[in-house]
Scaffold this active site. Structure first.
Site, PDB file in Angstrom:
ATOM      1  N   ALA A   9       0.852  -1.193   0.000  1.00  0.00           N
ATOM      2  CA  ALA A   9       0.000   0.000   0.000  1.00  0.00           C
ATOM      3  C   ALA A   9       0.885   1.238   0.000  1.00  0.00           C
ATOM      4  O   ALA A   9       1.735   1.392   0.874  1.00  0.00           O
ATOM      5  CB  ALA A   9      -0.907   0.008   1.221  1.00  0.00           C
ATOM      6  N   CYS A  10       0.686   2.102  -0.981  1.00  0.00           N
ATOM      7  CA  CYS A  10       1.412   3.375  -1.010  1.00  0.00           C
ATOM      8  C   CYS A  10       0.430   4.504  -0.705  1.00  0.00           C
ATOM      9  O   CYS A  10      -0.776   4.291  -0.662  1.00  0.00           O
ATOM     10  CB  CYS A  10       2.133   3.592  -2.336  1.00  0.00           C
ATOM     11  SG  CYS A  10       1.062   3.817  -3.761  1.00  0.00           S
ATOM     12  N   ILE A  11       0.954   5.686  -0.494  1.00  0.00           N
ATOM     13  CA  ILE A  11       0.118   6.827  -0.133  1.00  0.00           C
ATOM     14  C   ILE A  11      -0.955   7.097  -1.200  1.00  0.00           C
ATOM     15  O   ILE A  11      -2.126   7.236  -0.885  1.00  0.00           O
ATOM     16  CB  ILE A  11       0.983   8.098   0.090  1.00  0.00           C
ATOM     17  CG1 ILE A  11       1.997   7.874   1.207  1.00  0.00           C
ATOM     18  CG2 ILE A  11       0.104   9.312   0.378  1.00  0.00           C
ATOM     19  CD1 ILE A  11       1.454   7.742   2.590  1.00  0.00           C
ATOM     20  N   THR A  17       2.031   0.645  -5.147  1.00  0.00           N
ATOM     21  CA  THR A  17       1.296  -0.475  -4.544  1.00  0.00           C
ATOM     22  C   THR A  17       1.419  -1.711  -5.418  1.00  0.00           C
ATOM     23  O   THR A  17       1.749  -2.795  -4.940  1.00  0.00           O
ATOM     24  CB  THR A  17      -0.192  -0.101  -4.361  1.00  0.00           C
ATOM     25  OG1 THR A  17      -0.280   0.998  -3.450  1.00  0.00           O
ATOM     26  CG2 THR A  17      -1.002  -1.275  -3.830  1.00  0.00           C
TER      27      THR A  17
END
Length: 104
Positions: A9-11, A17
């Protein structure tokens, strides 16, 4: 055979992601490990891990730059936490770190 589950999960929930998920799968498969990755991106949770998959895993990899949704599912498991960009740049090293944790 080592069994790995993970969450990426990325921002922004877009590129990193999915790139991190693909890199983890690529290097785990090269080692002959079984791996399943849940992505928590802009589209929500995809490839949601079953509790039985989590319970049967030898190690969990969180390749995240944000909070893992429903993280309580992983309670009691060995968890390697890394950033998504680290995995995108060097997925092989992340898999090797997971191996090392299993031998601790």
């Amino acid at each position: 055979m080592i069994k790995i589950v993970g969450v990426t999960a990325c921002i922004a929930g877009v590129a990193h992601t999915y790139m991190a998920a693909e890199n983890l799968k690529k290097y785990a498969k090269k080692k002959g490990y079984k791996i399943k990755i849940e992505t928590q991106g802009a589209m929500g949770i995809e490839n949601r891990l079953k509790q039985s998959e989590i319970d049967n895993a030898d190690i969990v990899i969180f390749a995240v730059d944000t909070m893992v949704r429903d993280a309580d599912r992983f309670e009691g498991k060995k968890i390697l936490k890394v950033g998504t960009s680290e995995v995108v740049k060097d997925g092989k090293s992340t898999i090797e770190k997971a191996e090392a944790m299993l031998n601790e």
